[in-house]
Design a protein around this motif. Structure first.
Motif, PDB file in Angstrom:
ATOM      1  N   ASP A   1       4.428  -2.781  -9.892  1.00 47.42           N
ATOM      2  CA  ASP A   1       3.717  -3.062 -11.138  1.00 47.42           C
ATOM      3  C   ASP A   1       2.893  -4.338 -11.040  1.00 47.42           C
ATOM      4  O   ASP A   1       1.941  -4.520 -11.796  1.00 47.42           O
ATOM      5  CB  ASP A   1       4.720  -3.184 -12.295  1.00 47.42           C
ATOM      6  CG  ASP A   1       5.462  -1.889 -12.532  1.00 47.42           C
ATOM      7  OD1 ASP A   1       4.799  -0.889 -12.880  1.00 47.42           O
ATOM      8  OD2 ASP A   1       6.693  -1.860 -12.367  1.00 47.42           O
TER       9      ASP A   1
ATOM     10  N   LEU B   1       0.804  -1.217   0.000  1.00 45.00           N
ATOM     11  CA  LEU B   1       0.000   0.000   0.000  1.00 45.00           C
ATOM     12  C   LEU B   1       0.842   1.275   0.000  1.00 45.00           C
ATOM     13  O   LEU B   1       0.409   2.303  -0.523  1.00 45.00           O
ATOM     14  CB  LEU B   1      -0.936   0.007   1.214  1.00 45.00           C
ATOM     15  CG  LEU B   1      -2.003  -1.092   1.255  1.00 45.00           C
ATOM     16  CD1 LEU B   1      -2.823  -0.990   2.540  1.00 45.00           C
ATOM     17  CD2 LEU B   1      -2.911  -1.037   0.038  1.00 45.00           C
TER      18      LEU B   1
ATOM     19  N   ILE C   1      -5.688  -4.532  -0.990  1.00 46.60           N
ATOM     20  CA  ILE C   1      -4.908  -3.904  -2.060  1.00 46.60           C
ATOM     21  C   ILE C   1      -5.822  -3.428  -3.176  1.00 46.60           C
ATOM     22  O   ILE C   1      -5.664  -2.331  -3.714  1.00 46.60           O
ATOM     23  CB  ILE C   1      -3.859  -4.885  -2.615  1.00 46.60           C
ATOM     24  CG1 ILE C   1      -2.789  -5.195  -1.564  1.00 46.60           C
ATOM     25  CG2 ILE C   1      -3.190  -4.316  -3.871  1.00 46.60           C
ATOM     26  CD1 ILE C   1      -1.837  -6.298  -1.983  1.00 46.60           C
ATOM     27  N   ARG C   2      -6.803  -4.260  -3.530  1.00 50.01           N
ATOM     28  CA  ARG C   2      -7.662  -3.954  -4.674  1.00 50.01           C
ATOM     29  C   ARG C   2      -8.462  -2.668  -4.452  1.00 50.01           C
ATOM     30  O   ARG C   2      -8.827  -1.995  -5.414  1.00 50.01           O
ATOM     31  CB  ARG C   2      -8.600  -5.133  -4.950  1.00 50.01           C
ATOM     32  CG  ARG C   2      -9.424  -5.009  -6.210  1.00 50.01           C
ATOM     33  CD  ARG C   2      -8.558  -4.708  -7.431  1.00 50.01           C
ATOM     34  NE  ARG C   2      -7.830  -5.846  -7.927  1.00 50.01           N
ATOM     35  CZ  ARG C   2      -6.649  -5.759  -8.511  1.00 50.01           C
ATOM     36  NH1 ARG C   2      -6.041  -4.594  -8.641  1.00 50.01           N
ATOM     37  NH2 ARG C   2      -6.036  -6.832  -8.956  1.00 50.01           N
TER      38      ARG C   2
ATOM     39  N   ARG D   1       5.177   1.652  -4.599  1.00 46.45           N
ATOM     40  CA  ARG D   1       4.579   1.481  -5.914  1.00 46.45           C
ATOM     41  C   ARG D   1       5.146   0.249  -6.619  1.00 46.45           C
ATOM     42  O   ARG D   1       6.359   0.158  -6.825  1.00 46.45           O
ATOM     43  CB  ARG D   1       4.833   2.727  -6.777  1.00 46.45           C
ATOM     44  CG  ARG D   1       4.075   3.951  -6.298  1.00 46.45           C
ATOM     45  CD  ARG D   1       2.590   3.805  -6.559  1.00 46.45           C
ATOM     46  NE  ARG D   1       1.833   4.937  -6.048  1.00 46.45           N
ATOM     47  CZ  ARG D   1       0.518   5.074  -6.191  1.00 46.45           C
ATOM     48  NH1 ARG D   1      -0.165   4.144  -6.823  1.00 46.45           N
ATOM     49  NH2 ARG D   1      -0.114   6.120  -5.690  1.00 46.45           N
TER      50      ARG D   1
ATOM     51  N   GLU E   1      -7.292   0.076  -3.235  1.00 45.22           N
ATOM     52  CA  GLU E   1      -6.452   1.247  -3.482  1.00 45.22           C
ATOM     53  C   GLU E   1      -5.533   1.128  -4.690  1.00 45.22           C
ATOM     54  O   GLU E   1      -4.991   2.134  -5.154  1.00 45.22           O
ATOM     55  CB  GLU E   1      -5.597   1.537  -2.242  1.00 45.22           C
ATOM     56  CG  GLU E   1      -6.416   1.866  -1.008  1.00 45.22           C
ATOM     57  CD  GLU E   1      -5.551   2.366   0.135  1.00 45.22           C
ATOM     58  OE1 GLU E   1      -4.460   2.896  -0.142  1.00 45.22           O
ATOM     59  OE2 GLU E   1      -5.966   2.220   1.298  1.00 45.22           O
ATOM     60  N   ARG E   2      -5.308  -0.066  -5.213  1.00 46.71           N
ATOM     61  CA  ARG E   2      -4.344  -0.245  -6.290  1.00 46.71           C
ATOM     62  C   ARG E   2      -4.975  -0.994  -7.463  1.00 46.71           C
ATOM     63  O   ARG E   2      -5.618  -2.020  -7.273  1.00 46.71           O
ATOM     64  CB  ARG E   2      -3.122  -1.031  -5.801  1.00 46.71           C
ATOM     65  CG  ARG E   2      -2.304  -0.311  -4.742  1.00 46.71           C
ATOM     66  CD  ARG E   2      -1.425   0.768  -5.350  1.00 46.71           C
ATOM     67  NE  ARG E   2      -0.529   1.349  -4.354  1.00 46.71           N
ATOM     68  CZ  ARG E   2      -0.817   2.412  -3.623  1.00 46.71           C
ATOM     69  NH1 ARG E   2      -1.992   3.007  -3.760  1.00 46.71           N
ATOM     70  NH2 ARG E   2       0.049   2.891  -2.738  1.00 46.71           N
ATOM     71  N   ASP E   3      -4.748  -0.467  -8.656  1.00 44.90           N
ATOM     72  CA  ASP E   3      -5.205  -1.144  -9.865  1.00 44.90           C
ATOM     73  C   ASP E   3      -3.983  -1.728 -10.562  1.00 44.90           C
ATOM     74  O   ASP E   3      -3.470  -1.193 -11.536  1.00 44.90           O
ATOM     75  CB  ASP E   3      -5.932  -0.156 -10.789  1.00 44.90           C
ATOM     76  CG  ASP E   3      -6.484  -0.846 -12.024  1.00 44.90           C
ATOM     77  OD1 ASP E   3      -6.652  -2.087 -11.984  1.00 44.90           O
ATOM     78  OD2 ASP E   3      -6.727  -0.173 -13.037  1.00 44.90           O
ATOM     79  N   ILE E   4      -3.483  -2.837 -10.010  1.00 43.45           N
ATOM     80  CA  ILE E   4      -2.334  -3.538 -10.577  1.00 43.45           C
ATOM     81  C   ILE E   4      -2.623  -5.036 -10.563  1.00 43.45           C
ATOM     82  O   ILE E   4      -3.497  -5.493  -9.824  1.00 43.45           O
ATOM     83  CB  ILE E   4      -1.046  -3.257  -9.768  1.00 43.45           C
ATOM     84  CG1 ILE E   4      -1.212  -3.700  -8.308  1.00 43.45           C
ATOM     85  CG2 ILE E   4      -0.646  -1.800  -9.864  1.00 43.45           C
ATOM     86  CD1 ILE E   4       0.069  -3.618  -7.502  1.00 43.45           C
TER      87      ILE E   4
END
Length: 232
Positions: free
Chosen positions: A50, A45, A70-71, A48, A73-76
């Protein structure tokens, strides 16, 4: 796909984590490792990355809870790794936002190939999202939201209002699993009177109109026991 992507491995088995790291670094990736669920989540979180390789069974916080967090807050890409082969575990992982579920033991070469495939897919999706927001282009499918028209390989295909709304909703949320109840509530409203089986009927109609082979969908995938997701 860009070279030198940054990957986080959250895996409590140090030998497995090091094996994954070594093969990924040979392919030019920068790799960090965490062996505890809570520290892995915090790093995912704060920093950064990939892509994240995430074990299911972890001390502190398990992989399912980490994936869900994670999903938000992060679109990876998130690839879950587990020795558990039960379909329910796979379904749970996909439902929480995982992009893939890899069963141990696995070939390191296969792992690297899957990592590369998911990174390439996300980069293509990001490029598509940077285009005109009124138009969604995914392979041979074009959805024009402004004119409410759909084209498959250059040919316009007629859609009813609900069919268009359902297709657009799925296409704008790629890789996310929607249950029949969620799709019914979104399109018809929580207070609507009806049968959620109408969602199945509409999915079948969509496949007949956009899929090259409706019995082997290239766009709208069935996640058994969970619902449907759109493959970008």
């Amino acid at each position: 796909m860009k070279e030198g992507g940054r990957i986080l491995i959250v895996e409590d088995d140090v030998s497995i984590a090091e094996l994954e790291r070594d093969y990924l670094e040979l392919d030019g990736f920068t790799v960090d490792m965490e062996h505890h669920g809570e520290t892995g989540l915090q790093r995912a979180l704060v920093e950064r990355y990939d892509l994240i390789l995430l074990d299911v069974m972890l001390p502190g916080t398990d992989g399912f809870a980490i994936c869900e967090r994670i999903r938000v807050e992060r679109d990876i890409p998130i690839l879950m790794v587990s020795a558990k082969k039960e379909d329910l575990d796979k379904i749970r992982g996909f439902s929480l936002g995982a992009d893939d579920y890899i069963i141990k033991p696995f070939s390191p070469g296969e792992l690297v190939a899957r990592v590369k495939a998911h990174l390439s897919r996300y980069e293509r999706l990001k490029g598509q999202q940077d285009q005109d927001k009124d138009e969604i282009r995914i392979r041979g499918l074009v959805i024009n939201r402004a004119s409410r028209r759909v084209y498959v390989n250059g040919k316009e295909i007629p859609f009813t209002t609900k069919e268009f709304d359902l297709l657009t909703h799925l296409a704008m949320n790629p890789n996310r699993v929607f249950s029949k109840d969620q799709l019914f509530d979104h399109l018809w409203g929580m207070d609507a009177i009806g049968d959620i089986s109408t969602v199945t009927v509409h999915i079948r109609k969509l496949r007949e109109k956009i899929e090259p082979n409706p019995s082997d969908p290239a766009y709208i995938e069935t996640i058994w026991g969970a619902g449907y997701r759109f493959k970008p």
